[in-house]
Design an enzyme around this catalytic site. Sequence first.
Site, short mmCIF file in Angstrom:
data_model
loop_
_atom_site.label_atom_id
_atom_site.label_comp_id
_atom_site.label_asym_id
_atom_site.label_seq_id
_atom_site.Cartn_x
_atom_site.Cartn_y
_atom_site.Cartn_z
N THR A 43 -15.20 -26.99 -12.70
CA THR A 43 -14.41 -26.70 -11.70
C THR A 43 -13.70 -27.88 -10.99
O THR A 43 -12.49 -28.04 -10.68
CB THR A 43 -14.44 -25.58 -10.66
N TYR A 57 -8.11 -20.44 -13.46
CA TYR A 57 -7.70 -21.86 -13.90
C TYR A 57 -8.52 -22.01 -15.04
O TYR A 57 -9.43 -21.31 -15.37
CB TYR A 57 -8.03 -22.81 -12.66
N ASP A 124 -21.90 -23.53 -12.31
CA ASP A 124 -22.70 -22.56 -12.80
C ASP A 124 -24.03 -22.80 -13.30
O ASP A 124 -25.25 -22.03 -12.99
CB ASP A 124 -21.90 -21.85 -14.21
N GLU A 316 -49.98 -8.59 -8.57
CA GLU A 316 -49.27 -7.80 -9.53
C GLU A 316 -49.95 -7.78 -10.96
O GLU A 316 -50.03 -6.63 -11.68
CB GLU A 316 -47.76 -8.16 -9.65
N1 ASP Z 1 -17.79 -22.07 -14.71
C1 ASP Z 1 -17.66 -23.16 -13.97
C2 ASP Z 1 -18.42 -24.21 -14.56
O1 ASP Z 1 -19.80 -24.03 -14.06
C3 ASP Z 1 -17.53 -22.91 -12.70
C4 ASP Z 1 -17.60 -24.12 -11.59
O2 ASP Z 1 -17.60 -25.29 -12.06
O3 ASP Z 1 -17.60 -23.76 -10.46
O4 ASP Z 1 -18.43 -25.10 -15.17
#
Ligand code: ASP
Length: 359
Positions: A43, A57, A124, A316
């Site tokens: 992004t 976007y 991500d 556990e």
């Molecule tokens: N989907 C995007 C990515 O990880 C989200 C981001 O960059 O905030 O490239």
Amino acid sequence: MFNCFKTGWRHLGAALFVAGCLLSGQVLAADKAHVVVLATGGTIAGAGADAVNSATYQAAKVPVDKLIAGIPELAKVADVKGEQVFQIASESFTNDNLMTLGRRVSALVKDKGVDGIVITHGTDTLEETAFFLNLVIHSDKPIVVVGSMRPGTALSADGGLNLLDAVSVAANPESRGRGVMVVMNDEILSARDVVKTINIKTNAFASQWGALGMIVEGKSYWFRKIDKKHTLTSEFNIDNLKELAPVDIAYAYGNVGAEAYEAFAAKGDKAIIHAGTGNGSVADRMVPVLRGLQDKGVQIIRSSRVWGGFVLRNAEQPDDKYGWVVAHDLSPQKARILAAVAIASGFNAEKLQKAYWEY
Ligand code: ASP
């Protein structure tokens, strides 16, 4: 005598000029740190149709030279050079992408002319890449991974300041030896415990153990150091790694079945990260499935789908008896990175467990 008098005045003049420059906040070009910005997309390189489209976007659109040229303030902080390594959204990252990026970083940190490295990245999987580099790069030079939650075309876009902050951290000699860092939203976080916690706010990244520091008006304020192995103290080195070991994550939930675990094993995984409920717990009906896979040589690693706290060994489940490993406080996605690196480096279950305590 007269010459000497003249030279003396010249030296004094030069000294006054340098002092004047420094006092006025300018740094002479020769004094500036050399920072390389490795761009991978995300992004922070995204563009949307209009200024209020902060969530609609396309990621990975703007080339690195344009990103750098858009922030003239960068030139005051460091001598910045850009390199486009990939142009992808980070959810599309593969092990091959990690290896390619890691090799480039490893080559750059060996270059005497480079003082620090910034990696622009989608948010991500940013924490996975940062942790990977934290494990495999042998250098105390600052390595900073940065992203943004809004594309540059949005109102109140966060990428410009995030990138400026990242470069100021990478250019700062005080940043050396702190392991790979993530800079987002005025904070400096450690690659080992930073997590993306929300997908639609600019304060998306946090660590349950707190930030290493903050950046305010371009200055870093440090508050803690990492008490874990990383970079120079790491036993792993990208220069000795051919590829990452195949490791996948199976997510636990009520009514979970054996299918995903068995499919991963059939595909040839060396380990499966069990993203368990609570304390990495395993449903009664799944215990024989996981034990069967362990007997076939697929290392079972218990982690938790809960983002805070950590998984305790032999709580556990009797891990000693079953030969299982626990991922301690690493999230399933970070547990995968450590297992993929450690198994590729020849670590057995015992050494792998030790690594989860130490990294
Ligand atoms: N989907 C995007 C990515 O990880 C989200 C981001 O960059 O905030 O490239």
